[in-house]
Each structure stands twice: as C-alpha cells, then as structure tokens.
Design a protein around this motif. Structure first.
Motif, PDB file in Angstrom:
ATOM      1  N   GLU A 138      56.839 -18.854  31.923  1.00 57.47           N
ATOM      2  CA  GLU A 138      57.097 -17.410  31.834  1.00 57.47           C
ATOM      3  C   GLU A 138      56.397 -16.798  30.628  1.00 57.47           C
ATOM      4  O   GLU A 138      55.898 -15.665  30.693  1.00 57.47           O
ATOM      5  CB  GLU A 138      58.602 -17.157  31.793  1.00 57.47           C
ATOM      6  CG  GLU A 138      59.269 -17.395  33.150  1.00 57.47           C
ATOM      7  CD  GLU A 138      60.773 -17.574  33.076  1.00 57.47           C
ATOM      8  OE1 GLU A 138      61.336 -17.498  31.953  1.00 57.47           O
ATOM      9  OE2 GLU A 138      61.384 -17.808  34.137  1.00 57.47           O
ATOM     10  N   ARG A 176      53.565 -13.701  30.625  1.00 58.92           N
ATOM     11  CA  ARG A 176      53.683 -12.509  29.772  1.00 58.92           C
ATOM     12  C   ARG A 176      52.432 -12.279  28.937  1.00 58.92           C
ATOM     13  O   ARG A 176      51.922 -11.163  28.870  1.00 58.92           O
ATOM     14  CB  ARG A 176      54.895 -12.649  28.837  1.00 58.92           C
ATOM     15  CG  ARG A 176      56.229 -12.443  29.508  1.00 58.92           C
ATOM     16  CD  ARG A 176      57.317 -12.202  28.465  1.00 58.92           C
ATOM     17  NE  ARG A 176      57.404 -13.295  27.503  1.00 58.92           N
ATOM     18  CZ  ARG A 176      58.158 -14.381  27.681  1.00 58.92           C
ATOM     19  NH1 ARG A 176      58.877 -14.526  28.784  1.00 58.92           N
ATOM     20  NH2 ARG A 176      58.203 -15.329  26.753  1.00 58.92           N
ATOM     21  N   GLY A 211      49.333 -11.038  30.799  1.00 59.45           N
ATOM     22  CA  GLY A 211      49.449  -9.694  31.363  1.00 59.45           C
ATOM     23  C   GLY A 211      48.964  -9.591  32.795  1.00 59.45           C
ATOM     24  O   GLY A 211      48.623  -8.490  33.264  1.00 59.45           O
TER      25      GLY A 211
END
Length: 327
Positions: A225, A229, A232
C-alpha cells in the motif's frame, strides 16, 4: 573515528559510508574503482580477489573496519589477518542465512548455524557468510562484530526487490498482491543497518546480532500500500491467497519479491527475535519512509535501479501475472 570500508560504493556499503561521513568520521573506502565513493571519503583501490590485490592496505591504522563481502570466505580471511594489528574492531555484515534450516519462529542468535570454513573458496551463500564470520573471529576475537542482517531494503538497492514493486505499481492497473494482507514481514532499511553498526562499533560491541525489524513492524499490506501511495498511480491491489499463486508456478521471493507464504520458510525468514539488537540500540524507521525514500532515489536516477551482476533478476512476468488475475 577512523573507519575503513571494504566496499563502500554500493547499497549497504554506501549507506555505511554516508552515515559515517555525516557523523564527521574520517572514512577510507577500499574498492575496485568501478563506482565513485561518496564525496568526502578517501579512496584506495584494489581487487580483493587478485594476487597482491590488498597492497593498498599494507599501511595505515583505523579504529574500525566494516566489511560487506558475500563471496569466498578466504577473501575475508586475508583482509582480516592483514588488518588485525592495525584496526581496533572489525564489523562483518553477515546474514541470517547462516542459521541451519529450518529455524523456528522466535529464533535468535542462539540458533544452530551451518558449517563453514574461513579458508573456503566459492561456496553456497550460507556457508560463505558463516566462513566469513569465522575468518573475522579468528583474526579479531572479541573485537569482531557480526551483523547478521535479514532482508535489506532502502535507497541504493541493487538486488531489485523493492525497486521491482515500485516499478510495478508505477505501471498501474490490477496488481497481483500476494496475501494474506496482514502477513508479517521482517526487513531492515540499509540506513538503519548502517546506523546500528556504527553505533555498535563506537560502543565497542562484539559478537553476533540479528538485524531485522522487530516482529509486528510491517506487513505485506503495509509495504504494498505504501508503494501504491508514493507512485501516485492507479494501481489496484488484488489480494490473492497463496494457493492460486503457488498453483500457477509462481515462486515466492524471486517472482514476487519479499513475499513468502505462511509456513516453515516464512517462520525462518520473517520470524526472528531481535530483542538483543533492540536492547543494543536498533531502531527501525517506518516502512512508509523506506518506500518513499527508495522511490525518490529511483526517480533521481531515471527510474531504473542498478543490478548486481552476481544476483538473479527478480520480478514476475506481466503475462503470468495477468493469467493469475484472470483466474
């Protein structure tokens, strides 16, 4: 502190060199000259595998040595013997692979180790690292520090594990995410390994220490995860249980870096008790920081990580990933 780095231009060695320079230490880097050492380090050149390759180290004194060699133990033996009378302490970056398999979850530095010889040539990785340990112990005795690192991640990684996941997330789309989501992961950021090793040398520590993050520090979910992030991208993690992944012939660790499904091997690789190192000052930064800094480094060098020529390329073929996802 006057520090001698045997290596010092790539990954762990570079992290140690940069940390030592940041502390104001006087750093000498002994290497083959293939890569430039960090600015501020004094460079000596030689090939440890060649006849007369240690000539540049014939003179000089240092408070401490850090050696990251992972090949033939005899190379470590020759360096350690040469420096035993002119260096205060010798830290050898070893590996938790020295433990006899299988080591159970919760194992620590007291677990049984594989056999090894300080005089050996090229041997399998566990025996090579154990032989390197014995070589340093023979030459330095209680002045030897054995840093038994587990999985190492972070900026400058030239093995390809975290860089592969970051590259995969950057491509976007559905991503085969190997579960379980909460599967524990143990690793150490190369910079945290560097900090602990230099602190331990300054404190005069000796003996063996297991160096990975404490159990509970990270999971596959948190790792992947974080990769989504920082890139992007529109990557969509499709969490998949181990059964279908293994049935498709996909190899843990190599095809899907870092991941090992629950079981004996997972207990061995991701179940270490590192209480001794934590008591001696080990601190591990959050997984999100390691991921973000590795992504920033990758971007700074054009997006492609260097690859060690003596290590296999890791990562899953896109067609095989798509086949499992289409399941």
């Amino acid at each position: 502190m006057r520090l001698l780095l045997l290596g010092g231009t790539e990954f762990v060695g570079r992290a140690v060199t940069e940390e030592a320079l940041a502390r104001g230490w006087e750093v000498t880097v002994f290497h083959r000259g293939t890569h430039e050492p960090p600015k501020g380090a004094r460079a000596l050149h030689g090939d440890r595998r060649a006849e007369g390759g240690l000539a540049a180290l014939a003179e000089g004194e240092w408070d401490a040595v850090v050696d990251t060699w992972s090949g033939a133990p005899a190379v470590v033996r020759d360096s350690a013997r040469l420096l035993a009378g002119r260096a205060g302490r010798y830290a050898y970056v070893s590996s938790r692979s020295v433990y006899a398999y299988p080591s159970p979850a919760g194992a620590d530095e007291s677990a049984a180790v594989v056999g090894g010889s300080p005089d050996a040539g090229e041997v399998a990785y566990p025996e090579a690292k154990r032989g390197g340990e014995l070589a340093v112990l023979d030459a330095f005795g209680d002045r030897a520090l054995l840093a038994r690192a587990g999985l190492i991640l972070g900026p400058y990684e030239n093995i390809g594990r975290l860089p592969w996941w970051l590259g995969r997330m950057a491509r976007g789309g559905p991503v085969l995410a190997p579960g379980p989501h909460d599967l524990p992961v143990q690793y150490i950021d190369a910079r945290d390994l560097a900090c602990w090793t230099l602190d331990a040398l300054a404190a005069g520590l000796g003996g063996a220490y297991d160096l990975v993050s404490p159990r509970g520090h990270a999971t596959m979910g948190a790792l992947l995860e974080a990769c989504v992030r920082v890139t992007g991208s529109d990557a969509e993690l499709r969490w998949t249980e181990p059964g279908p992944i293994l049935a498709a012939g996909i190899e843990p660790w190599s095809d899907l870096p870092v991941w090992i499904p629950p079981g004996e091997l997972h207990d061995c690789m991701h179940g270490s008790d590192v209480a001794k190192a934590v008591a001696a000052g080990l601190r591990c930064r959050p997984v999100a920081e390691t991921v973000a800094d590795t992504w920033a480094w990758l971007q700074s060098i054009g997006g492609t990580a260097p690859q060690r020529p003596d290590r296999p390329v890791v990562g899953l073929d896109p067609a095989r990933e798509a086949a499992v996802l289409a399941g």
